[in-house]
Every structure is written in structure tokens, then in C-alpha cells.
Design a protein around this motif. Structure first.
Motif, PDB file in Angstrom:
ATOM      1  N   HIS A   1       0.824  -1.206   0.000  1.00 32.01           N
ATOM      2  CA  HIS A   1       0.000   0.000   0.000  1.00 32.01           C
ATOM      3  C   HIS A   1       0.862   1.263   0.000  1.00 32.01           C
ATOM      4  N   CYS A   2       2.096   1.124   0.492  1.00 33.29           N
ATOM      5  CA  CYS A   2       2.990   2.278   0.505  1.00 33.29           C
ATOM      6  C   CYS A   2       3.460   2.636  -0.904  1.00 33.29           C
ATOM      7  N   LEU A   3       3.360   1.696  -1.835  1.00 33.23           N
ATOM      8  CA  LEU A   3       3.570   2.039  -3.249  1.00 33.23           C
ATOM      9  C   LEU A   3       2.471   2.982  -3.707  1.00 33.23           C
ATOM     10  N   TRP A   4       1.233   2.662  -3.352  1.00 28.79           N
ATOM     11  CA  TRP A   4       0.087   3.515  -3.704  1.00 28.79           C
ATOM     12  C   TRP A   4       0.261   4.914  -3.118  1.00 28.79           C
ATOM     13  N   SER A   5       0.793   4.983  -1.898  1.00 30.78           N
ATOM     14  CA  SER A   5       0.968   6.274  -1.238  1.00 30.78           C
ATOM     15  C   SER A   5       2.154   7.060  -1.785  1.00 30.78           C
ATOM     16  N   GLY A   6       3.062   6.387  -2.504  1.00 29.84           N
ATOM     17  CA  GLY A   6       4.226   7.073  -3.044  1.00 29.84           C
ATOM     18  C   GLY A   6       5.286   7.387  -2.012  1.00 29.84           C
TER      19      GLY A   6
ATOM     20  N   VAL B   1      -6.308 -14.051  -0.344  1.00 34.45           N
ATOM     21  CA  VAL B   1      -6.167 -13.010  -1.377  1.00 34.45           C
ATOM     22  C   VAL B   1      -7.380 -12.094  -1.294  1.00 34.45           C
ATOM     23  N   TRP B   2      -7.132 -10.810  -1.113  1.00 35.98           N
ATOM     24  CA  TRP B   2      -8.199  -9.808  -1.050  1.00 35.98           C
ATOM     25  C   TRP B   2      -8.129  -8.936  -2.306  1.00 35.98           C
ATOM     26  N   PRO B   3      -9.164  -8.924  -3.124  1.00 37.13           N
ATOM     27  CA  PRO B   3      -9.128  -8.105  -4.341  1.00 37.13           C
ATOM     28  C   PRO B   3      -8.813  -6.633  -4.093  1.00 37.13           C
ATOM     29  N   HIS B   4      -9.406  -6.029  -3.047  1.00 36.22           N
ATOM     30  CA  HIS B   4      -9.156  -4.594  -2.839  1.00 36.22           C
ATOM     31  C   HIS B   4      -7.689  -4.348  -2.496  1.00 36.22           C
ATOM     32  N   ASP B   5      -7.090  -5.228  -1.725  1.00 37.36           N
ATOM     33  CA  ASP B   5      -5.674  -5.157  -1.383  1.00 37.36           C
ATOM     34  C   ASP B   5      -4.853  -5.136  -2.666  1.00 37.36           C
ATOM     35  N   ASN B   6      -5.195  -6.023  -3.579  1.00 36.99           N
ATOM     36  CA  ASN B   6      -4.506  -6.096  -4.869  1.00 36.99           C
ATOM     37  C   ASN B   6      -4.725  -4.847  -5.698  1.00 36.99           C
ATOM     38  N   SER B   7      -5.927  -4.261  -5.615  1.00 40.56           N
ATOM     39  CA  SER B   7      -6.202  -3.077  -6.437  1.00 40.56           C
ATOM     40  C   SER B   7      -5.382  -1.880  -5.982  1.00 40.56           C
ATOM     41  N   LEU B   8      -5.208  -1.704  -4.669  1.00 41.23           N
ATOM     42  CA  LEU B   8      -4.396  -0.587  -4.180  1.00 41.23           C
ATOM     43  C   LEU B   8      -2.927  -0.804  -4.529  1.00 41.23           C
ATOM     44  N   ILE B   9      -2.485  -2.050  -4.444  1.00 44.60           N
ATOM     45  CA  ILE B   9      -1.113  -2.357  -4.868  1.00 44.60           C
ATOM     46  C   ILE B   9      -0.953  -2.089  -6.362  1.00 44.60           C
ATOM     47  N   ALA B  10      -1.971  -2.456  -7.151  1.00 48.96           N
ATOM     48  CA  ALA B  10      -1.924  -2.202  -8.600  1.00 48.96           C
ATOM     49  C   ALA B  10      -1.786  -0.708  -8.883  1.00 48.96           C
ATOM     50  N   LEU B  11      -2.539   0.126  -8.168  1.00 49.17           N
ATOM     51  CA  LEU B  11      -2.418   1.573  -8.353  1.00 49.17           C
ATOM     52  C   LEU B  11      -1.015   2.044  -7.976  1.00 49.17           C
ATOM     53  N   GLY B  12      -0.429   1.402  -6.971  1.00 52.07           N
ATOM     54  CA  GLY B  12       0.937   1.740  -6.593  1.00 52.07           C
ATOM     55  C   GLY B  12       1.959   1.329  -7.640  1.00 52.07           C
ATOM     56  N   LEU B  13       1.777   0.143  -8.199  1.00 54.71           N
ATOM     57  CA  LEU B  13       2.676  -0.306  -9.269  1.00 54.71           C
ATOM     58  C   LEU B  13       2.609   0.643 -10.460  1.00 54.71           C
ATOM     59  N   ALA B  14       1.387   1.088 -10.775  1.00 51.35           N
ATOM     60  CA  ALA B  14       1.223   2.048 -11.869  1.00 51.35           C
ATOM     61  C   ALA B  14       1.909   3.369 -11.535  1.00 51.35           C
ATOM     62  N   ARG B  15       1.798   3.791 -10.293  1.00 43.28           N
ATOM     63  CA  ARG B  15       2.407   5.066  -9.883  1.00 43.28           C
ATOM     64  C   ARG B  15       3.916   5.057 -10.084  1.00 43.28           C
ATOM     65  N   TYR B  16       4.551   3.920  -9.803  1.00 41.27           N
ATOM     66  CA  TYR B  16       6.010   3.821  -9.941  1.00 41.27           C
ATOM     67  C   TYR B  16       6.438   3.365 -11.335  1.00 41.27           C
ATOM     68  N   GLY B  17       5.475   3.074 -12.201  1.00 39.41           N
ATOM     69  CA  GLY B  17       5.819   2.664 -13.553  1.00 39.41           C
ATOM     70  C   GLY B  17       6.288   1.234 -13.670  1.00 39.41           C
ATOM     71  N   PHE B  18       5.899   0.362 -12.723  1.00 45.13           N
ATOM     72  CA  PHE B  18       6.297  -1.050 -12.762  1.00 45.13           C
ATOM     73  C   PHE B  18       5.305  -1.831 -13.626  1.00 45.13           C
ATOM     74  N   LYS B  19       5.440  -1.691 -14.923  1.00 48.57           N
ATOM     75  CA  LYS B  19       4.416  -2.193 -15.838  1.00 48.57           C
ATOM     76  C   LYS B  19       4.370  -3.710 -15.919  1.00 48.57           C
ATOM     77  N   ASP B  20       5.500  -4.366 -15.911  1.00 52.26           N
ATOM     78  CA  ASP B  20       5.491  -5.829 -15.996  1.00 52.26           C
ATOM     79  C   ASP B  20       4.829  -6.439 -14.760  1.00 52.26           C
ATOM     80  N   HIS B  21       5.140  -5.897 -13.599  1.00 53.51           N
ATOM     81  CA  HIS B  21       4.504  -6.369 -12.367  1.00 53.51           C
ATOM     82  C   HIS B  21       2.990  -6.153 -12.439  1.00 53.51           C
ATOM     83  N   LEU B  22       2.616  -4.981 -12.923  1.00 53.46           N
ATOM     84  CA  LEU B  22       1.202  -4.624 -12.998  1.00 53.46           C
ATOM     85  C   LEU B  22       0.436  -5.553 -13.934  1.00 53.46           C
ATOM     86  N   LYS B  23       1.000  -5.828 -15.094  1.00 47.69           N
ATOM     87  CA  LYS B  23       0.341  -6.716 -16.055  1.00 47.69           C
ATOM     88  C   LYS B  23       0.128  -8.105 -15.467  1.00 47.69           C
ATOM     89  N   LYS B  24       1.125  -8.603 -14.770  1.00 48.42           N
ATOM     90  CA  LYS B  24       1.033  -9.931 -14.160  1.00 48.42           C
ATOM     91  C   LYS B  24      -0.082  -9.968 -13.120  1.00 48.42           C
TER      92      LYS B  24
END
Length: 687
Positions: free
Chosen positions: A491-496, A541-564
Motif C-alpha cells: 500500500h505504501c507504493l500507492w501512497s508514493g 487473497v483480497w481483491p481490494h488489497d490487490n487493487s491498491l497495490i496495482a495503483l501503486g505499481l502504476a504510480r512507480y511505472g512497474f508495468k510488468d509487475h502490474l500486467k502480471k
């Protein structure tokens, strides 16, 4: 499986046959069960079950048959104006006239939702009164220990033939191909018979269907070349509409059905954040409701503190008699900084300065709470400890008793500072600094920027585990690192808040085999002592947990991680009824088979329902600034999606349409409509 329909403050959960016959089922309103038994029989026997569906959320359809398979029974039901409406139709497909006796057994125990869930130790109970019986109406009544009379008013479209001990009957004679209709209306609460809702089922069904059509029309339209994602997005919109309730400040999403059909600070706020791309009304209603119930005083019984945003708002007898501290309850550490994040994001999407300034005093109170009460010992971190028995031991989103645990299996002792909440606090400080800057209050803005920078520096020193190259889940009461490897730092990825070099290590770990199941990121590494794939918070596995992490991956530009990650979540949705992502599912590896359903997960559940919308925002790499009339995109399309088209998306009151296409190794932006909004593609790497 159970079937559930909901509209505003009422929901009805039945078994597949349409009956209410199990201890946890019923018709619920204001945390009270107004119908606890509703069983249909033909000639004294249960009909044979054929099929059932509640896919539309507002409408349930059940098909049954008599033992000879000659008389078919359809049960169609919906909820409209706090009333459960059902049309029971018997059709004779036999060659001879059938003499039938239709019976319905009814009861209302008026139990509080907590009692239905197993709450014990009542101080006292109320008294059930004798039913009122009229030719086409039955009223079930209860005077609670809070001295409130509660009534269930049940009306019928035909005269009752008999009534005894809660069982009523109707004599039916059906010739070949003839049908018999009985409309039943069950209303929660007293109501004048002259003003009673129409028993015309088709009229009520049409009204609720049209309200759903209007909702879909007001939401952003999304079209992709992935039929599975299209279904997932449509399900998201339908489930969010189902979960909407108005508590006086506009529609907001209650947390989930059946156990949490109430406002939740954290859950409702995160849902509002996730859903902004599709509809901003949810965020507005959530913000208004949270500000309305913002803490005003110090009350250890309910964990209330001035400026604090509530955790959960309940109604009903147990709340009125103060047997539970939930009217409202404030035992959550994260809702207050999340409130500031939602307010900032709502303004980014809408540019609604008038509403923003109306809530700005609440924002300042929330900020003051973070400084005065949230940081209990002055170390810059937000910490929690339960003030009284009866409240929650753990007060982050992983709020089960065993969710904050060391790698050797020991539970952490409070006060506890959770990693993700420090991220929320950092984000809230940065956002409020920007707001104060725009308001011309430079000194206040600079002070918050310094606090944010200090928090970031302290966090990296206190939470980083050099030996594990990862951040701790939390700090315990002795400031020891709770060293289990969990999803919390994601979640700290999402927070930047993470330094880029450490963000890379966190992203790699989250998508490694120890945390990523193939369907989604687990809450805990499979290598930890406390790991259990079928636990609530320690390996599921919690979908919302994954969604906030996904927004964090996008924020840092980690595209391969995000796609997976997104590919795994989309694939998982195929295995659940109606393509509906549940609150959580078990953390078994993909190699072990399809995702395993968690037995008591809420479904639908608000932040799981909104997850596909957040995943879409992450895929698009979308940042919005309505005040500057700008949309910034940095798309990362997973393997199975090559085209995304967005229609009727509102930004600052303006409507935009655009599409992104994968062409060769790149992504092309096509602007279809942009009324004064600048849409640009911008590559991002470091947050």
C-alpha cells in the motif's frame, strides 16, 4: 448457494428455493431481522428445486415444481421502497384439474444482526406481541428492550384461507394450463394501509429496473476486446449500485452483504476512491456521511476522539441499549487519513471547489486528530490500542485478532503502528500541503511538507528490514519490527512513500511465488509460520488489497509487475458466480487449481466490487487534475487486452471519450471527444 437482493436500506437473503429457513437468512432493515421465516409448501410438501438466479441484484427468479412435475412454480421477487415484493405463480401443465393448497409459514424474530451472527450475553430482551390478522394482511410485532415497537407488515393480493401458528394457507384449483398468482409484500415498519406500497409486482419491478438503467447511464462506459474484463466491469457497476444506501448525505456504498450492510469508514472510503473513474457520486456521498459522523469528543467506550473518522455505524436494539459500542464506533486508525485522501481525489476528479470548501473544516479536524491523537507517543507514526473491552483489538484493515504476527508466530502487542497506515498518513500530509498551498497558506503548507518528509525518513529507518530486503508489517508497542512478510507495505507504493530503489524490491517480492498465488497477491508470504491459505488475513487473497497495490505499481511505472497482477485477477473472476470478485478468496497456488472460495466472505462486498474499476485506472496509468483540465495516461495493457475505449467519463463537469490501442510494441492514444480537457500520454518511472 444463498441468493441475495438489496435496495437502499433493505436486503433479503434466502436459500436457493427462495425460502428463509436457515438461522442466518432473512429480511434485514436497520440491523434488525424483520423476517426470519418464509417457507412455501404445496399440499404440505416442499416443491422440487429447479433453478435460481439473482444475477441482476435487484431481482431474484426461482423455479420449482410439485412432486409430480405437473405444477410449475415461479417465484419472482424484488425490493422497492423498503418492501420485499414477491409474485408466486402456480401453473398447471398437467392434463387434469389440480386441487392444491399453498401454505406459507412466516415469522419475524426481530433479532439484531449481531445476534444473528452469534452475539451472546444480552442484558435483556423485548417482547413479541400477538400477530394482527386481517383478510389480506398480517402484522408481526415486537416491543424491544429499547421501548421501540417494530413491525413487519405483510400484505397479500388474495384473501387468506386459513392462519394458525404462523402458517397461512390459500386454496387453489387449477385447470389444465391455468395459472394462479399470489403477490406478497413484506414491509419493515409500521405503515398506514391506505398509503401502503402498490402490490402490483410488475409496476414495482419496472420502477426498480429503471433506477438501475439510470445508474448505468450515469456511469462511465468501458469497452475492451476482453469479454471477461467487460463482464467484470459491468458486474462492478451493478454490485456498486446494489450496495448504495443514503444515510442523509447522498448515496454511498455500504461495506458488504450480509454482515456489513452499513457504513464503514475504511471500506466505504476506499470504495469511493476506487470507483472515481466510473462514478464520483459515491465519493461525494461517502465524504458527506463521514463528515457528519466525525468524532466530537473523547469517549473510550466507542474509541471516539475529536476529528476522528468513524469505523462502523450500526442501528437497532443493541445499539440503542448500549450493549455494543457501534452507534457509531470509531475503533479504526486508517479511516481518518483515508478521508483526507478521498477528499483530495474527489476534488482532483470533479474540481468541485464549493463542496470541497464545505468539507474543509472536517479535513482540518482530521488533520489535527492525526497530530494530536493518532500519534500517541510523538514518534511521527500513527498507532492504535483498544481503549475498552468490546472494541477491536486490531484497528487496521486486517482487523482479525491474529493478523499482526511475528515471523515466529507470536502476536504483536499494542500500541501498534502498521506500515500501510504510515503510507496513508504520508499521502494525506502531502495532499493537504498542496491544498494549503493553493489556498495561499504557504507556512502551513511548508510545515506539512516537512512533516511528510520526516515521516518518510523515519519510516525507512524504523520499518526497513535489511536482512530481508523488505519492510516490516508493523512496529509493536516496544517499537520492534513485526517481521512477517505481508502485503501491507504494498500500500505504501500507492501512497508514493517508498524510495524508488526499495520500491523495486517491494514490487519484486509482491509478485514473487511466495506472495503471488497466480490469482492475486496473498496477505502473507507462504513461507511464514502463521501462513494459512484459508485464513482471513494470513494468506488469503483480497481483491481490494490487490487493487491498491496495482495503483501503486502504476504510480512507480512497474508495468510488468502490474500486467502480471491484473491478468491474475481477471482470470480469477471467471471462477466466481456472476463474475463477481468476492471479499476474499483462499491463497492456494494457481497450480493447485481454480481459486478456492472463502466460506463466509461477503459477496457482493464494496471494495471488492470496485476493484475492477481501480484495476482499469491502473492499466491506464491515469492521473487526473480537473482544476488544470488535464488527464495524464501511462498505459500498461496486460496480454489479453489490446484495446480500451472510455466513453462518457466526467472530469470537472466535462465529458471525455478516448481509446488506447496496442499497436506493435507500443500504445496509441485516440482522443474521441475532449471538451476543454487536455489528454496526454506521459511515461513515468520514478514516483
Amino acid at each position: 448457494m444463498h441468493k441475495v437482493i438489496k435496495e437502499d436500506g433493505v436486503f433479503v437473503e434466502t436459500c436457493e428455493s427462495g425460502d428463509i429457513e436457515e438461522s442466518t437468512l432473512g429480511m434485514f432493515y436497520q440491523d434488525t431481522r424483520y423476517l426470519s421465516k418464509y417457507e412455501l409448501k404445496i399440499n404440505g410438501k416442499r416443491p422440487v428445486f429447479l433453478s435460481a438466479s439473482a444475477e441482476k441484484n435487484y431481482f431474484k427468479e426461482v423455479y420449482l415444481a410439485d412432486e409430480k412435475n405437473e405444477v410449475l412454480i415461479s417465484r419472482k421477487s424484488c425490493i422497492y421502497k423498503n418492501t420485499f415484493n414477491e409474485r408466486i405463480r402456480l401453473t398447471n401443465y398437467g392434463l387434469r384439474t389440480s386441487e392444491l393448497y399453498l401454505t406459507i409459514e412466516l415469522d419475524a424474530d426481530f433479532k439484531h444482526m449481531f445476534e444473528v451472527r452469534g452475539f451472546a450475553g444480552r442484558k435483556g430482551t423485548g417482547k413479541k406481541l400477538a400477530p394482527v390478522v386481517e383478510p389480506r394482511k398480517i402484522i408481526l410485532r415486537y416491543t424491544g428492550s429499547d421501548n421501540i415497537l417494530r413491525s413487519t407488515v405483510i400484505t397479500f393480493s388474495r384473501n387468506i384461507t386459513s392462519f394458525k401458528d404462523g402458517r397461512l394457507g390459500f386454496s387453489v384449483e387449477l385447470g389444465p394450463k391455468e395459472s394462479f398468482d399470489l403477490c406478497v409484500c413484506v414491509h419493515a415498519g409500521e405503515i398506514d394501509s391506505q398509503d401502503f406500497i402498490s402490490s402490483d409486482f410488475e409496476k414495482n419491478f419496472k420502477a426498480i429496473r429503471e433506477s438501475y438503467d439510470l445508474w448505468f447511464e450515469r456511469c462511465t462506459k468501458v469497452f475492451t476486446d476482453s469479454s471477461q474484463f467487460n463482464n467484470l466491469y459491468k458486474r462492478s457497476l451493478a454490485d456498486l449500485r446494489m450496495l448504495l444506501s443514503d444515510f442523509g448525505e447522498g448515496p454511498m456504498a455500504v461495506a458488504g452483504i450480509p454482515w456489513f450492510a452499513v457504513p464503514f469508514g475504511r471500506d466505504s472510503i476506499i470504495t469511493g476512491i476506487q470507483a472515481l473513474l466510473a462514478n464520483t457520486e459515491i465519493a461525494r456521498g461517502t465524504l458527506g456521511t463521514m463528515a457528519r459522523y466525525q468524532g466530537q469528543k473523547l469517549d473510550p467506550w466507542s474509541d471516539e476522539e475529536p476529528g476522528k473518522i468513524m469505523h462502523e455505524l450500526r442501528q437497532g436494539e443493541l445499539v440503542n441499549t448500549k450493549e455494543v459500542p457501534f452507534g457509531p464506533y470509531y475503533g479504526t486508525l486508517d479511516a481518518t487519513p483515508l478521508f483526507l485522501i478521498l477528499l483530495s481525489e474527489y476534488y482532483n476528479w470533479t474540481g468541485d471547489k464549493k463542496f470541497f470548501m464545505e468539507l474543509f473544516p472536517a479535513a482540518e479536524k482530521a488533520l489535527k486528530w492525526m497530530e494530536q491523537y493518532g500519534d500517541r507517543d510523538g514518534d511521527s507514526f500513527l498507532e492504535y490500542i483498544r481503549e475498552k473491552e468490546g472494541g477491536l483489538v486490531n484497528q487496521g484493515w486486517k482487523d482479525s485478532k491474529d493478523s499482526v504476527v511475528f515471523s515466529d508466530g507470536r502476536l504483536a502487542d499494542p500500541p501498534i503502528a502498521l506500515a500501510e497506515i504510515q503510507g496513508y498518513a504520508y499521502d494525506a500530509l502531502m495532499r493537504m500541503a498542496r491544498i494549503y498551498g493553493e489556498l495561499g497558506k504557504k507556512e502551513k503548507a511548508n510545515g506539512l511538507l516537512r512533516k511528510a518528509a520526516h515521516l518518510k525518513e523515519r519510516f525507512h529507518r524504523a520499518f526497513w528490514m535489511e536482512d530481508k530486503k523488505y519492510f516490516a508489517e508493523a512496529l509493536d508497542g516496544e517499537k520492534r519490527k513485526v517481521d512477517s512478510i505481508t502485503s501491507n507495505p504494498g500500500h505504501c507504493l500507492w501512497s508514493g512513500m517508498l524510495e524508488y530503489e526499495k520500491a523495486v524490491l517491494v514490487a519484486d517480492r509482491l509478485l514473487s511465488d511466495e506472495l503471488f498465488s497466480g490469482w492475486g497477491i496473498r496477505t502473507m508470504s507462504c513461507r511464514e509460520a502463521a501462513y494459512n491459505p484459508a485464513s482471513y488475513h494470513n494468506g488469503s487473497v483480497w481483491p481490494h488489497d490487490n487493487s491498491l497495490i496495482a495503483l501503486g505499481l502504476a504510480r512507480y511505472g512497474f508495468k510488468d509487475h502490474l500486467k502480471k497482477l491484473i491478468s491474475g485477477m481477471i482470470a480469477a473472476s471467471e471462477y466466481f458466480e456472476y463474475c463477481r470478485l468476492p471479499e476474499l478468496f483462499c491463497g492456494f497456488s494457481r497450480e493447485d487449481g481454480g481459486p478456492v472460495r472463502y466460506p463466509v466472505a461477503c459477496s457482493p462486498q464494496a471494495w471488492a466490487a470496485a476493484t475492477p474499476i481501480a484495476l482499469l485506472q491502473a492499466m491506464l496509468g491515469m492521473r487526473i487534475d480537473a482544476a488544470q483540465k488535464c488527464i495524464e495516461l501511462n498505459p500498461a495493457l496486460p496480454e489479453d487486452i489490446n484495446h480500451i475505449e472510455i466513453r462518457d467519463m466526467l472530469i470537472g463537469g466535462e465529458t471525455v471519450d478516448f481509446a488506447v490501442h496496442r499497436i506493435g510494441g507500443g500504445i496509441k492514444l485516440e482522443i474521441l471527444r475532449s471538451e476543454g480537457i487536455n489528454i496526454i500520454m506521459k511515461e513515468r518511472g520514478r514516483s
